[in-house]
Write an enzyme that holds these catalytic residues in place. Structure first.
Site, PDB file in Angstrom:
ATOM      1  N   GLY A 162       2.308  -0.442   6.330  1.00  0.00           N
ATOM      2  CA  GLY A 162       2.993   0.287   7.395  1.00  0.00           C
ATOM      3  C   GLY A 162       3.574  -0.660   8.438  1.00  0.00           C
ATOM      4  O   GLY A 162       4.730  -0.553   8.836  1.00  0.00           O
ATOM      5  N   THR A 163       2.745  -1.593   8.884  1.00  0.00           N
ATOM      6  CA  THR A 163       3.171  -2.546   9.916  1.00  0.00           C
ATOM      7  C   THR A 163       3.297  -3.974   9.399  1.00  0.00           C
ATOM      8  O   THR A 163       3.878  -4.820  10.079  1.00  0.00           O
ATOM      9  CB  THR A 163       2.135  -2.582  11.048  1.00  0.00           C
ATOM     10  OG1 THR A 163       0.868  -2.978  10.473  1.00  0.00           O
ATOM     11  CG2 THR A 163       1.989  -1.228  11.736  1.00  0.00           C
ATOM     12  N   GLY A 164       2.680  -4.268   8.289  1.00  0.00           N
ATOM     13  CA  GLY A 164       2.597  -5.648   7.782  1.00  0.00           C
ATOM     14  C   GLY A 164       1.376  -6.385   8.324  1.00  0.00           C
ATOM     15  O   GLY A 164       1.006  -7.448   7.819  1.00  0.00           O
ATOM     16  N   ILE A 165       0.754  -5.806   9.350  1.00  0.00           N
ATOM     17  CA  ILE A 165      -0.339  -6.517  10.034  1.00  0.00           C
ATOM     18  C   ILE A 165      -1.584  -6.635   9.156  1.00  0.00           C
ATOM     19  O   ILE A 165      -2.161  -7.718   8.995  1.00  0.00           O
ATOM     20  CB  ILE A 165      -0.691  -5.817  11.373  1.00  0.00           C
ATOM     21  CG1 ILE A 165       0.489  -5.908  12.338  1.00  0.00           C
ATOM     22  CG2 ILE A 165      -1.929  -6.464  11.998  1.00  0.00           C
ATOM     23  CD1 ILE A 165       0.324  -5.049  13.591  1.00  0.00           C
ATOM     24  N   GLY A 166      -1.999  -5.526   8.580  1.00  0.00           N
ATOM     25  CA  GLY A 166      -3.197  -5.571   7.739  1.00  0.00           C
ATOM     26  C   GLY A 166      -3.009  -6.503   6.548  1.00  0.00           C
ATOM     27  O   GLY A 166      -3.913  -7.275   6.191  1.00  0.00           O
ATOM     28  N   MET A 167      -1.829  -6.459   5.971  1.00  0.00           N
ATOM     29  CA  MET A 167      -1.545  -7.315   4.802  1.00  0.00           C
ATOM     30  C   MET A 167      -1.635  -8.785   5.172  1.00  0.00           C
ATOM     31  O   MET A 167      -2.215  -9.597   4.448  1.00  0.00           O
ATOM     32  CB  MET A 167      -0.154  -7.004   4.249  1.00  0.00           C
ATOM     33  CG  MET A 167      -0.053  -5.691   3.518  1.00  0.00           C
ATOM     34  SD  MET A 167      -1.077  -5.686   2.024  1.00  0.00           S
ATOM     35  CE  MET A 167      -0.373  -4.274   1.165  1.00  0.00           C
TER      36      MET A 167
ATOM     37  N   ASP B  46       0.874  -1.171   0.000  1.00  0.00           N
ATOM     38  CA  ASP B  46       0.000   0.000   0.000  1.00  0.00           C
ATOM     39  C   ASP B  46       0.917   1.228   0.000  1.00  0.00           C
ATOM     40  O   ASP B  46       2.145   1.110  -0.156  1.00  0.00           O
ATOM     41  CB  ASP B  46      -1.001  -0.033   1.169  1.00  0.00           C
ATOM     42  CG  ASP B  46      -0.344   0.183   2.533  1.00  0.00           C
ATOM     43  OD1 ASP B  46       0.901   0.260   2.607  1.00  0.00           O
ATOM     44  OD2 ASP B  46      -1.086   0.278   3.531  1.00  0.00           O
ATOM     45  N   HIS B  47       0.313   2.418   0.181  1.00  0.00           N
ATOM     46  CA  HIS B  47       1.103   3.657   0.165  1.00  0.00           C
ATOM     47  C   HIS B  47       2.175   3.659   1.264  1.00  0.00           C
ATOM     48  O   HIS B  47       3.270   4.166   1.062  1.00  0.00           O
ATOM     49  CB  HIS B  47       0.162   4.855   0.352  1.00  0.00           C
ATOM     50  CG  HIS B  47      -0.701   4.732   1.574  1.00  0.00           C
ATOM     51  ND1 HIS B  47      -1.735   3.822   1.651  1.00  0.00           N
ATOM     52  CD2 HIS B  47      -0.669   5.373   2.773  1.00  0.00           C
ATOM     53  CE1 HIS B  47      -2.315   3.921   2.834  1.00  0.00           C
ATOM     54  NE2 HIS B  47      -1.681   4.850   3.533  1.00  0.00           N
TER      55      HIS B  47
ATOM     56  N   HIS C  22       8.912 -24.566   8.914  1.00  0.00           N
ATOM     57  CA  HIS C  22       7.836 -25.176   9.707  1.00  0.00           C
ATOM     58  C   HIS C  22       6.445 -24.947   9.125  1.00  0.00           C
ATOM     59  O   HIS C  22       5.590 -25.818   9.206  1.00  0.00           O
ATOM     60  CB  HIS C  22       7.837 -24.612  11.138  1.00  0.00           C
ATOM     61  CG  HIS C  22       9.025 -25.038  11.946  1.00  0.00           C
ATOM     62  ND1 HIS C  22       9.008 -25.127  13.321  1.00  0.00           N
ATOM     63  CD2 HIS C  22      10.292 -25.392  11.574  1.00  0.00           C
ATOM     64  CE1 HIS C  22      10.193 -25.533  13.766  1.00  0.00           C
ATOM     65  NE2 HIS C  22      10.999 -25.673  12.717  1.00  0.00           N
TER      66      HIS C  22
ATOM     67  N   ARG D 193       6.370 -33.898  10.496  1.00  0.00           N
ATOM     68  CA  ARG D 193       5.346 -33.426  11.452  1.00  0.00           C
ATOM     69  C   ARG D 193       4.810 -32.045  11.059  1.00  0.00           C
ATOM     70  O   ARG D 193       3.661 -31.708  11.341  1.00  0.00           O
ATOM     71  CB  ARG D 193       5.905 -33.410  12.876  1.00  0.00           C
ATOM     72  CG  ARG D 193       7.011 -32.395  13.118  1.00  0.00           C
ATOM     73  CD  ARG D 193       7.648 -32.566  14.489  1.00  0.00           C
ATOM     74  NE  ARG D 193       8.577 -31.495  14.808  1.00  0.00           N
ATOM     75  CZ  ARG D 193       9.816 -31.400  14.340  1.00  0.00           C
ATOM     76  NH1 ARG D 193      10.281 -32.303  13.499  1.00  0.00           N
ATOM     77  NH2 ARG D 193      10.607 -30.403  14.700  1.00  0.00           N
ATOM     78  N   HIS D 194       5.656 -31.271  10.370  1.00  0.00           N
ATOM     79  CA  HIS D 194       5.207 -29.939   9.944  1.00  0.00           C
ATOM     80  C   HIS D 194       4.160 -30.044   8.836  1.00  0.00           C
ATOM     81  O   HIS D 194       3.247 -29.226   8.745  1.00  0.00           O
ATOM     82  CB  HIS D 194       6.402 -29.099   9.489  1.00  0.00           C
ATOM     83  CG  HIS D 194       7.427 -28.932  10.563  1.00  0.00           C
ATOM     84  ND1 HIS D 194       7.151 -28.294  11.749  1.00  0.00           N
ATOM     85  CD2 HIS D 194       8.710 -29.358  10.661  1.00  0.00           C
ATOM     86  CE1 HIS D 194       8.226 -28.314  12.524  1.00  0.00           C
ATOM     87  NE2 HIS D 194       9.187 -28.960  11.881  1.00  0.00           N
TER      88      HIS D 194
HETATM   89  C1  RB5 Z   1      -1.858   2.786   6.672  1.00  0.00           C
HETATM   90  O1  RB5 Z   1      -1.861   3.951   7.407  1.00  0.00           O
HETATM   91  C2  RB5 Z   1      -1.645   1.592   7.600  1.00  0.00           C
HETATM   92  O2  RB5 Z   1      -2.742   1.441   8.425  1.00  0.00           O
HETATM   93  C3  RB5 Z   1      -1.390   0.341   6.798  1.00  0.00           C
HETATM   94  O3  RB5 Z   1      -0.307   0.541   5.966  1.00  0.00           O
HETATM   95  C4  RB5 Z   1      -1.041  -0.910   7.603  1.00  0.00           C
HETATM   96  O4  RB5 Z   1      -0.040  -0.650   8.526  1.00  0.00           O
HETATM   97  C5  RB5 Z   1      -2.168  -1.639   8.164  1.00  0.00           C
HETATM   98  O5  RB5 Z   1      -2.017  -2.712   8.768  1.00  0.00           O
END
Ligand code: RB5
Length: 154
Positions: free
Chosen positions: A67-72, A9-10, A99, A133-134
């Site tokens: 930004g964090t990788g979490i949303g992706m 993303d951006h 694994h 096992r994996h």
């Molecule tokens: C964008 O501001 C941010 O929320 C996105 O890049 C990401 O970190 C979400 O998990």
């Protein structure tokens, strides 16, 4: 040559650019599925494109950056057949392949610098799934998917 889809993303655009530059000329075919600027977009749209491309077999692996990788990682893991791992260090990245047979790696530009990000990706790419096992455990992930996901396949 290993075919890899990359997307951001951006908030992951700059790190994606550095990763592409680092791996240029190496034995990988990296296809950028977007985005092309820092104009705001919604990360699930990019995660879906990369995850579907990997699930279909158009690309063997995927790299997703926000930004964090979490949303992706959250969005990509909704696509049947995808095992996406958010990694912050090479040790975890290696385990994600050995694994968990992760077929997508997610990174956060606001968390991980470019040098470390490239080392993380290399560690993941250079490792091999250990099976045994994996494999049984990965099969159980697939069984959960089959239990809860719609029957619609890609
Ligand atoms: C964008 O501001 C941010 O929320 C996105 O890049 C990401 O970190 C979400 O998990």
């Amino acid at each position: 040559m290993i075919k890899i889809a990359i997307g951001s993303d951006h908030a992951g655009f700059r790190l994606k650019k550095e990763i592409k530059e680092y791996f240029q000329g190496k034995d990988l075919q990296i296809t950028d599925l977007g985005v092309d600027s820092t104009d705001p977009v919604d990360y699930p749209d990019i995660a879906l494109m990369v995850a579907e491309s990997v699930a279909r077999g158009d690309h063997k692996y995927g790299i997703l950056i926000c930004g964090t990788g979490i949303g992706m990682v959250m969005a990509a893991n909704k696509v049947p057949g995808i095992r996406a791992a958010l990694c912050h260090d090479p040790f975890t990245a290696r385990a994600a392949r050995e694994h968990n047979d992760a077929n997508i790696i997610a990174l956060g530009e606001r968390v991980t610098g470019a040098g470390l990000a490239c080392a993380i990706i290399e560690s993941w790419l250079n490792a091999s799934f250990q099976g045994g096992r994996h494999q049984r455990r990965v099969d159980k992930i697939r069984a959960i998917e089959e239990k809860y996901c719609s029957t619609k396949k890609i």
